[in-house]
Design a protein around this motif. Structure first.
Motif, short mmCIF file in Angstrom:
data_model
loop_
_atom_site.label_atom_id
_atom_site.label_comp_id
_atom_site.label_asym_id
_atom_site.label_seq_id
_atom_site.Cartn_x
_atom_site.Cartn_y
_atom_site.Cartn_z
N HIS A 203 0.84 -1.19 0.00
CA HIS A 203 0.00 0.00 0.00
C HIS A 203 0.88 1.25 0.00
N LEU A 204 0.42 2.24 -0.75
CA LEU A 204 1.03 3.57 -0.77
C LEU A 204 0.09 4.50 -0.02
N ARG A 205 0.61 5.27 0.95
CA ARG A 205 -0.24 6.12 1.78
C ARG A 205 0.28 7.55 1.82
N VAL A 206 -0.65 8.50 1.87
CA VAL A 206 -0.34 9.89 2.15
C VAL A 206 -1.00 10.21 3.49
N ILE A 207 -0.19 10.64 4.47
CA ILE A 207 -0.64 10.76 5.85
C ILE A 207 -0.45 12.18 6.35
N GLU A 208 -1.41 12.65 7.15
CA GLU A 208 -1.23 13.91 7.90
C GLU A 208 -0.48 13.53 9.18
N PRO A 209 0.81 13.91 9.31
CA PRO A 209 1.64 13.31 10.35
C PRO A 209 1.24 13.66 11.78
N ARG A 210 0.69 14.86 12.01
CA ARG A 210 0.36 15.23 13.40
C ARG A 210 -0.81 14.41 13.94
N SER A 211 -1.81 14.15 13.11
CA SER A 211 -2.97 13.39 13.56
C SER A 211 -2.84 11.91 13.26
N GLY A 212 -1.97 11.55 12.30
CA GLY A 212 -1.86 10.15 11.88
C GLY A 212 -2.96 9.71 10.94
N LYS A 213 -3.76 10.67 10.45
CA LYS A 213 -4.88 10.34 9.56
C LYS A 213 -4.37 10.04 8.16
N VAL A 214 -4.87 8.94 7.57
CA VAL A 214 -4.52 8.57 6.20
C VAL A 214 -5.43 9.34 5.26
N LEU A 215 -4.85 10.26 4.48
CA LEU A 215 -5.62 11.09 3.56
C LEU A 215 -5.88 10.38 2.24
N GLN A 216 -4.89 9.65 1.75
CA GLN A 216 -5.03 8.89 0.50
C GLN A 216 -4.31 7.55 0.66
N GLU A 217 -4.86 6.53 0.00
CA GLU A 217 -4.25 5.20 0.09
C GLU A 217 -4.45 4.47 -1.23
N ALA A 218 -3.40 3.82 -1.70
CA ALA A 218 -3.46 3.06 -2.95
C ALA A 218 -3.04 1.63 -2.68
N ASP A 219 -3.80 0.68 -3.21
CA ASP A 219 -3.45 -0.73 -3.14
C ASP A 219 -2.71 -1.07 -4.44
N CYS A 220 -1.40 -1.17 -4.36
CA CYS A 220 -0.56 -1.31 -5.56
C CYS A 220 -0.36 -2.78 -5.90
N TRP A 253 2.20 9.72 -9.55
CA TRP A 253 0.88 9.75 -8.91
C TRP A 253 0.48 11.19 -8.60
N ASP A 254 -0.84 11.42 -8.58
CA ASP A 254 -1.40 12.66 -8.05
C ASP A 254 -1.60 12.46 -6.55
N GLN A 255 -0.99 13.32 -5.72
CA GLN A 255 -1.06 13.11 -4.27
C GLN A 255 -2.48 13.24 -3.72
N GLU A 256 -3.39 13.88 -4.46
CA GLU A 256 -4.77 14.03 -4.00
C GLU A 256 -5.69 12.95 -4.55
N ASP A 257 -5.17 12.04 -5.38
CA ASP A 257 -5.98 10.96 -5.93
C ASP A 257 -5.06 9.79 -6.27
N LEU A 258 -4.99 8.82 -5.36
CA LEU A 258 -4.12 7.66 -5.56
C LEU A 258 -4.89 6.46 -6.11
N SER A 259 -6.05 6.72 -6.73
CA SER A 259 -6.84 5.59 -7.26
C SER A 259 -6.08 4.84 -8.34
N MET A 260 -5.31 5.56 -9.15
CA MET A 260 -4.46 4.93 -10.15
C MET A 260 -3.35 5.89 -10.55
N PRO A 261 -2.18 5.37 -10.97
CA PRO A 261 -1.07 6.26 -11.32
C PRO A 261 -1.35 7.04 -12.59
N ILE A 262 -0.75 8.23 -12.69
CA ILE A 262 -0.88 9.04 -13.91
C ILE A 262 -0.17 8.34 -15.06
N ILE A 263 1.06 7.88 -14.81
CA ILE A 263 1.78 7.08 -15.80
C ILE A 263 2.58 6.00 -15.09
#
Length: 478
Positions: A203-220, A253-263
């Motif tokens: 999994h690829l994740r983009v996280i807000e580090p202070r809260s630990g909240k996962v903002l985006q996640e991709a199952d690669c 990847w677009d950091q705001e949308d990890l549903s699929m890679p750009i290229i």
């Protein structure tokens, strides 16, 4: 008859970096005779700043690393002093981006340690750390300094946790517990408000580090991610990994949308890990393969084709890892835009490789040296923890590098040097005999320390009782 308008598009983009070439250092510029570690952990085992070069070394028990002044190249004395305080092998080292003499290390002994290197380098072996930080229940494989904040360090362990340490108080302040397997890589965006991680759970994740909240996640599933890096302020991520056909790949990847890679782009069929390095000033991406001697480089843009291949530096000597010199340590007069320090294990050699833009003019080239992230922190630890984010404090390289007056690193009081976290982590049993032995000896040392402290308090208590009796006797006589 109407004519169809045809637009011809050139097969290459006009770029000032199209002719960048790699130049390996000569023998006098290399560091020779270094017993580079043979540990198979996927890391660089090397860290560089404008003053020092640090390399993890092979030792017969415990863990150690060399610290060499970066201007003292040549053959290294086999009895060169080392930093040797860890009880297990050292897995990662990173220099503080704001204080050149401070380096962090993490190890198989489950600890993170902060070391202060004296001016001019080590004169004797260093075994006493400024801070020893215990919080992980298994070995610690990764550490990263916050890019804009002084005194904040991130560590990732094999207990699947990421701990955030506030070095101004000498303890952990946050724990990120969203991974189901070992964290392979951590990368920050420019202001440190986002943390991207790649994990062994694919999994690829983009996280807000202070809260630990996962903002985006991709199952690669089709692109097994190994390494991830933020592309500055472009709101893009680059990952390297392996395709379903076991070929090495790079993906954007677009950091705001990890549903699929750009290229996704296949590189080659070799098996070694691909290390990505991004230069936000030149928008260049470097891909270096572990176990081969090649470094490919691309120019990144927000429009198609997104990744424009430029050239490849080739070398017959395989690289185990690579250290990167910060921008303020580069040779501006030679139009050097990037510098690697390549670890060649078989030859015990550290070889500098400079990436140079060919220019005839000897004047300062402002177009290839924009304002860059400097050596002053934009935030304190308390400001960042309270929710503030700021862009890095920028500096110009035009006048040559002149270091401003630095604040000395202030460690917390000595009694708080060793921090053991009991409330943050659940008790995870050791999985191997070595881990069990390390845990046993650490507990034995802790018991010995507590017994000695108890004996001292008993002696002090007896002294106080004697003084009290003397006062009573004197009062009765009066």
């Amino acid at each position: 008859m109407a004519l169809t308008k045809i637009s011809w598009r050139p097969t290459y983009r006009s770029s000032k970096f199209r002719n960048v070439y790699g130049k390996a250092g000569n023998r006098e510029q290399c560091f020779d005779g270094i017993p580079i570690t043979r540990n198979v952990h996927d890391n660089h085992f090397c860290a560089v700043n404008a003053k020092f070069l640090a390399i993890v070394t092979e030792t017969a028990g415990g863990g150690s690393f060399l610290v060499i002044p970066v201007n003292k190249a040549g053959r290294i004395d086999p009895h060169q002093p080392k930093v040797c305080g860890h009880q297990g092998g050292v897995l990662d080292i990173k220099w503080n981006p704001f204080i050149d003499n401070i380096i962090a290390s993490c190890s198989e002994d489950c600890s993170v340690r902060i070391w202060e290197i004296p001016e001019g380098g080590l004169r004797r072996n260093m075994s006493e750390a400024v801070l020893e930080l215990y919080g992980h229940s298994r070995r610690v494989g990764l550490i990263e300094w916050h890019p804009t904040c002084s005194g904040i360090l991130f560590s990732a362990g094999y207990d699947f946790k990421i701990l955030i340490w506030n070095l101004e108080v000498g303890g952990p302040v946050k724990m990120i517990d969203c991974h189901s397997d070992v964290v392979l890589c951590m990368s920050f965006n420019t202001d440190g408000s986002l943390l991207a991680t790649s994990c062994k759970d694919k999994h690829l994740r983009v996280i807000e580090p202070r809260s630990g909240k996962v903002l985006q996640e991709a199952d690669c599933k089709s692109h097994r991610v190994n390494r991830v890096v933020f592309l500055g302020n472009m709101k893009r991520l680059v990952t390297t990994g392996v395709s379903r056909w076991n070929t090495r790949q790079v993906a954007l990847w677009d950091q705001e949308d990890l549903s699929m890679p750009i290229i996704e782009e296949e590189i080659d069929g070799l098996s070694g890990l691909l290390f990505p390095f991004y230069d936000a000033d030149t928008h260049m991406l470097y891909l270096a393969g572990k176990g081969d001697g090649n470094i490919r480089y691309y120019e990144v843009s927000t429009e198609k084709p997104y990744l424009q291949y430029l050239m490849e530096f080739r070398s017959p000597a395989p690289q185990k890892g690579l250290g990167v010199m910060p921008k303020h340590g580069l040779d501006v007069a030679a139009c050097e835009v990037f510098r690697f320090y390549k670890l060649v294990t078989l030859r015990g050699l550290i070889e500098p490789i400079s990436m140079i833009v060919p220019r005839r003019s000897e004047t300062y080239q402002e177009d290839i040296y924009p304002m860059t992230a400097g050596t002053e922190p934009a935030l304190t630890a308390d400001e960042w923890l309270s929710g503030m984010d700021r862009e890095p404090v920028l500096m110009s390289l035009k006048a040559g590098y002149k270091r401003p007056c630095q604040k000395a690193f202030k460690a917390p009081v000595r009694e708080r040097k060793t921090m053991v976290v009991n409330g943050l982590l659940e008790s995870i049993p050791p999985k191997t005999e070595n881990e069990l032995m390390r845990m046993f000896f650490r507990q034995q040392d802790e018991l010995k320390r507590l017994r000695e402290e108890l004996v001292q308090k008993d002696v002090r208590l007896q002294q106080l009782e004697l003084e009290l009796n003397n006062l009573r006797n004197n009062a009765n006589k009066l």
